[in-house]
Design an enzyme around this catalytic site. Sequence first.
Site, mmCIF file in Angstrom:
data_model
loop_
_atom_site.group_PDB
_atom_site.id
_atom_site.type_symbol
_atom_site.label_atom_id
_atom_site.label_comp_id
_atom_site.label_asym_id
_atom_site.label_seq_id
_atom_site.Cartn_x
_atom_site.Cartn_y
_atom_site.Cartn_z
ATOM 1 N N ARG A 1 -2.249 -6.523 -8.110
ATOM 2 C CA ARG A 1 -0.785 -6.997 -7.287
ATOM 3 C C ARG A 1 -1.079 -8.412 -8.586
ATOM 4 N NH1 ARG A 1 -2.751 -8.316 -1.836
ATOM 5 N NH2 ARG A 1 -4.661 -8.390 -3.103
ATOM 6 N N HIS B 1 0.514 -1.024 -0.095
ATOM 7 C CA HIS B 1 0.093 -0.046 0.463
ATOM 8 C C HIS B 1 0.682 1.490 -0.184
ATOM 9 C CE1 HIS B 1 -3.149 -2.900 1.966
ATOM 10 N NE2 HIS B 1 -3.476 -2.626 1.481
ATOM 11 N N SER C 1 -2.920 -8.001 3.456
ATOM 12 C CA SER C 1 -2.998 -7.455 4.734
ATOM 13 C C SER C 1 -3.543 -8.803 5.461
ATOM 14 C CB SER C 1 -4.252 -6.556 4.922
ATOM 15 O OG SER C 1 -3.959 -5.205 4.454
ATOM 16 N N LYS D 1 -15.943 -7.612 7.223
ATOM 17 C CA LYS D 1 -15.286 -7.955 7.274
ATOM 18 C C LYS D 1 -14.375 -7.952 8.266
ATOM 19 C CE LYS D 1 -12.873 -7.039 2.695
ATOM 20 N NZ LYS D 1 -11.433 -6.571 2.663
HETATM 21 O O1 PNS Z 1 -8.751 -2.884 0.605
HETATM 22 P P1 PNS Z 1 -10.045 -3.514 0.051
HETATM 23 O O2 PNS Z 1 -11.084 -4.188 0.805
HETATM 24 O O3 PNS Z 1 -10.008 -4.217 -1.370
HETATM 25 O O4 PNS Z 1 -11.111 -2.118 -0.901
HETATM 26 C C1 PNS Z 1 -12.583 -2.754 -1.086
HETATM 27 C C2 PNS Z 1 -12.884 -1.177 -1.357
HETATM 28 C C3 PNS Z 1 -13.556 -0.292 -0.161
HETATM 29 C C4 PNS Z 1 -12.062 -0.371 -2.049
HETATM 30 C C5 PNS Z 1 -14.613 -1.342 -2.222
HETATM 31 O O5 PNS Z 1 -15.536 -2.217 -0.850
HETATM 32 C C6 PNS Z 1 -15.755 -0.056 -2.094
HETATM 33 O O6 PNS Z 1 -14.969 0.785 -2.495
HETATM 34 N N1 PNS Z 1 -16.490 -0.124 -0.868
HETATM 35 C C7 PNS Z 1 -17.648 1.229 -0.664
HETATM 36 C C8 PNS Z 1 -18.653 0.704 -1.133
HETATM 37 C C9 PNS Z 1 -19.228 1.047 -2.637
HETATM 38 O O7 PNS Z 1 -18.850 2.073 -3.140
HETATM 39 N N2 PNS Z 1 -19.859 0.057 -3.427
HETATM 40 C C10 PNS Z 1 -19.678 0.173 -4.679
HETATM 41 C C11 PNS Z 1 -18.472 0.240 -5.950
HETATM 42 S S1 PNS Z 1 -18.084 -1.591 -5.662
#
Ligand code: PNS
Length: 171
Positions: free
Chosen positions: A96, A23, A134, A47
């Site tokens: 990745r 990150h 993570s 989660k």
């Molecule tokens: O680090 P992560 O867990 O891969 O991040 C995922 C994240 C936070 C980017 C994603 O879950 C997110 O954007 N959630 C917000 C809800 C949202 O906008 N959902 C619709 C778009 S797909």
Amino acid sequence: MPHKPPNVIAIYPGSFDPITNGHLDLIERGSRLFDRLIVSILRNESKRPLFSVEERMEMLREVIDVYPNVTVDSFDGLLVDHAAAHSATVLLRGIRAISDYEFELQMALMNRRLRPELETIFMMSHEAYSFISSRLVKEVFGLGGNISGLVPPSVEARLERRLSQLQLEGV
Ligand code: PNS
């Protein structure tokens, strides 16, 4: 489509539970590409996180203070609404391996449908960090493995404290 804004603001969203060197590498490279980069932690996480949002924000702040154009924030609800509230025009995500691609493509296309003026930009992870997540860092650390070089030293210290706390609580 509007022209390029004078200041390009990018949001780097994620769980960051905890932040890894992968990150951090993306943050450093993103800080050189955009006028402002906001690292934003999702609050309504399904989660069960190891660290609270406040702890994760603290951990992020400890490592980003060397980048003057990077800040930390958190958000609830739709990412595109959070981006709009900050006048961001870019969403930054890291890829990745090919296994990340499918989920990232779905998210990018859904976000584009919700807010077409917001562009998702993907950066390939540095090859030295492309195997780090993570989840794996927490698993390896919890089982007594060496995680030095995978997370910033301040995060390793926090993981140590959290592990001894959980051991004391008998979790
Ligand atoms: O680090 P992560 O867990 O891969 O991040 C995922 C994240 C936070 C980017 C994603 O879950 C997110 O954007 N959630 C917000 C809800 C949202 O906008 N959902 C619709 C778009 S797909």
